[in-house]
Motif scaffolding. Structure first.
Motif: not given
Lengths: 217, 226
Positions: B190-197, B202-216
């Motif tokens: 599902x993440x792959x589909x979202x990133x692709x769409x 022409x946008x960057x996919x924003x992952x949900x804030x609670x995943x805390x992607x900034x530090x990973x």
């Protein structure tokens, strides 16, 4: 103080409404629920009893075993059924139904309630005919009259025709002299579930010997 | 928000299992076969819709400080009512299949979560729609997981055997660890589909804030490389 009172009051009010709703529904469905439970048990017992059975009557019971008498249209007892349970299944209690003839020969064994591990212990308990996806397109006669037949289970079927009047049920290879030595074949990997079922059947057997006078034949 | 949007929100855009990641315990426990999953989903949908509606009706008399106990009482009431009604009138096979799962709905955090996040802020009609939508989303997700797990575990789907010789298949999938693996695969898909769409627009996919992607730095979700 005022706030505590307000909180208490609103909580009490909601609980009271919920309680009243539950009481109402419980009372309204009490009769149908009992009826449904009885119908379910009778439907299971019908699979173990002869076709001529017209009435199933609960007879005096004790020691954790419940006996049922199957009577035909004339009121004559034609077979018996008994339910017992063993607490030592892998997932708790295992309830077992046994149908047997007037001479004590077992007609069939059924596990009526269990919470054994699906795919492991449940193999000793479940009677299910696997249905093929392809059979959806190709109906055979087997599919149509499947409803009234007891599906196979190699372990539970090994009890068939053993005598409750014989010795205690043990695990082993069934031999021709089954009257004296009751051997049944457990299922590999489901020993605990198989043992629980065997213990319940043994409890029924020892209780039946005391209460029922079997015919000699 | 329009009524239609509220309804479809739960099915895909905010799917409770795949996007909100709510109610993981019942998801992992009851998706062992497609049939169990669909029954559990239906029962949850009913409770969710009813409790959302009632919570929304009572939202003015429920004090903020004790709202959680109030919600739980309402939800538990509906679960018990469903149990009574099913025992009395539903077919025996259905009651047997759902037996142990019904009481689990009381503590299903989707139900509590929607009462808290949606029903206590919106009107009864929208709350009812949200409940049904979320319930359907839950049912769909659960059934998809259940079908995949059942297929690998025993070669059947909806108890119809597809591969007849696979009776004792890959048992890992009928237990919780297998559920985690299948769920992980679904989430990745599902993440792959979202990133692709997102990339197509022409946008960057924003992952949900609670995943805390900034530090990973593991999967680069949403970064341009992915």
């Amino acid at each position: 103080m005022k706030e505590i009172l307000k909180l208490t009051l609103s909580l009490t009010l909601i609980c009271a409404i919920a309680g009243a709703a539950l009481a109402f529904v419980s009372q309204k469905t009490d009769g149908p629920r009992k009826k449904a439970r009885l119908a379910q048990r009778n439907a299971k017992m019908k699979l173990l009893l002869p076709e001529e059975t017209a009435k199933i009557q609960e007879s005096p019971t004790g020691n954790g075993v419940t006996f049922f008498e199957a009577r035909d249209n004339t009121g004559k007892v034609i077979a018996y059924c008994a339910e017992s349970s063993d607490p030592n299944g892998f997932g708790g209690e295992v309830k077992v139904l046994v149908g047997f003839n007037l001479n004590g020969a077992i007609r069939g064994v059924l596990v009526s309630e269990n919470s054994e591990t699906p795919g492991i212990g449940s193999r000793a308990c479940n009677r299910e005919t696997p249905k093929s996806f392809w059979s959806l397109f190709q109906k055979t006669e087997d599919d149509t009259n499947r409803e009234n037949v007891l599906p196979p289970n190699s372990y539970l079927d090994s009890y068939n025709n053993c005598r409750l009047t014989g010795g205690e049920f043990q695990f082993g290879i069934p031999s021709p002299e089954q009257d004296t030595n009751n051997y049944v074949m457990p299922i590999t990997g489901a020993t605990i579930s198989s043992t629980a079922i065997r213990n319940a059947v043994n409890r029924i057997a020892s209780e039946a010997k005391n209460r029922i006078s079997f015919t000699q034949e | 928000m329009s009524a239609f949007k509220t309804f479809t929100n739960g099915i895909w855009k905010e799917n409770p299992v795949f996007i909100l990641l709510l109610g993981m315990c019942p998801t992992l426990a009851t998706s062992s076969s497609a049939k169990n999953a669909i029954y559990m989903g239906m029962a949850t949908t009913f409770v969710l819709a009813c409790s959302n509606f009632v919570v929304s009706c009572f939202k003015r008399i429920i004090p903020d400080k004790v709202r959680i106990p109030c919600f739980i009482v309402i939800i538990a009431t509906f679960v018990t009512i469903v149990q009574f009604l099913m025992e009395a009138y539903a077919p025996a096979a259905l009651v047997k299949a759902l037996g142990i799962y019904l009481p689990l709905i009381t503590v299903n955090c989707i139900v509590l979560g929607r009462a808290e996040a949606f029903a206590s802020k919106h009107n009864p009609f929208l709350s009812l729609l949200d409940g049904i939508g979320m319930g359907l989303g839950f049912t769909l997700a659960l059934t998809a997981l259940g079908a995949v797990r059942e297929f690998f575990a025993s070669g059947t789907i909806f108890e119809l055997s597809i591969i007849p010789a696979w009776n004792d298949g890959f048992k890992l999938f009928s237990y919780a660890p297998g559920a985690f693996i299948v769920l992980g695969a679904f989430l990745a898909g599902i993440n792959y589909l979202k990133i692709r769409s997102a990339a197509k627009e022409g946008k960057t996919y924003e992952p949900p804030a609670e995943l805390n992607c900034a530090t990973c730095n593991i999967c680069h979700i949403g970064s341009k490389k992915a």
